[in-house]
Scaffold this motif. Structure first.
Motif, PDB file in Angstrom:
ATOM      1  N   LEU A 164       5.949  -8.860  -3.035  1.00 41.11           N
ATOM      2  CA  LEU A 164       6.401  -7.426  -2.754  1.00 41.11           C
ATOM      3  C   LEU A 164       7.644  -7.021  -3.553  1.00 41.11           C
ATOM      4  O   LEU A 164       7.628  -5.743  -4.100  1.00 41.11           O
ATOM      5  CB  LEU A 164       6.470  -7.310  -1.232  1.00 41.11           C
ATOM      6  CG  LEU A 164       5.621  -7.605  -0.341  1.00 41.11           C
ATOM      7  CD1 LEU A 164       5.960  -7.596   1.374  1.00 41.11           C
ATOM      8  CD2 LEU A 164       4.431  -6.516  -0.541  1.00 41.11           C
ATOM      9  N   LYS A 184       6.516  -3.020  -3.871  1.00 41.58           N
ATOM     10  CA  LYS A 184       5.288  -2.356  -3.034  1.00 41.58           C
ATOM     11  C   LYS A 184       5.975  -2.601  -1.646  1.00 41.58           C
ATOM     12  O   LYS A 184       6.623  -3.713  -1.389  1.00 41.58           O
ATOM     13  CB  LYS A 184       4.160  -2.771  -3.184  1.00 41.58           C
ATOM     14  CG  LYS A 184       3.324  -2.172  -4.632  1.00 41.58           C
ATOM     15  CD  LYS A 184       2.179  -2.594  -4.601  1.00 41.58           C
ATOM     16  CE  LYS A 184       1.391  -1.815  -5.906  1.00 41.58           C
ATOM     17  NZ  LYS A 184       0.298  -2.027  -6.082  1.00 41.58           N
ATOM     18  N   ALA A 194       3.956  -3.627   2.417  1.00 39.38           N
ATOM     19  CA  ALA A 194       2.948  -4.161   3.130  1.00 39.38           C
ATOM     20  C   ALA A 194       2.853  -3.499   4.518  1.00 39.38           C
ATOM     21  O   ALA A 194       3.598  -3.122   5.326  1.00 39.38           O
ATOM     22  CB  ALA A 194       2.839  -5.580   3.204  1.00 39.38           C
TER      23      ALA A 194
END
Length: 70
Positions: free
Chosen positions: A12, A17, A19
């Motif tokens: 990540l 990004k 989740a």
């Protein structure tokens, strides 16, 4: 920290990004976001309104502009 969590945090962090996650709290299923934060994972619960309020009346939202006398 367990290796799967380390791998998830690193992935990540590397891809920049977050989740989506589903978890249970107080016997209810909830949605959350997992974000990498330093050497840890941050679980941030999502909140939403279950009931929508009635829209305000047109009287309070739209007023006629005042005309000033010169």
């Amino acid at each position: 920290m367990a290796k799967p969590y380390v791998l998830l945090r690193q992935a990540l962090d590397r891809t920049e990004k977050v989740a989506g996650a589903k978890f249970a709290l107080r016997g209810r299923g909830r949605l959350a976001l997992l974000l990498p934060l330093g050497g840890a994972l941050l679980l941030s619960g999502l909140h939403w309104v279950t009931r929508s309020a009635a829209p305000p009346s047109s009287r309070t939202t739209r007023r006629r502009p005042r005309r000033w006398s010169a």
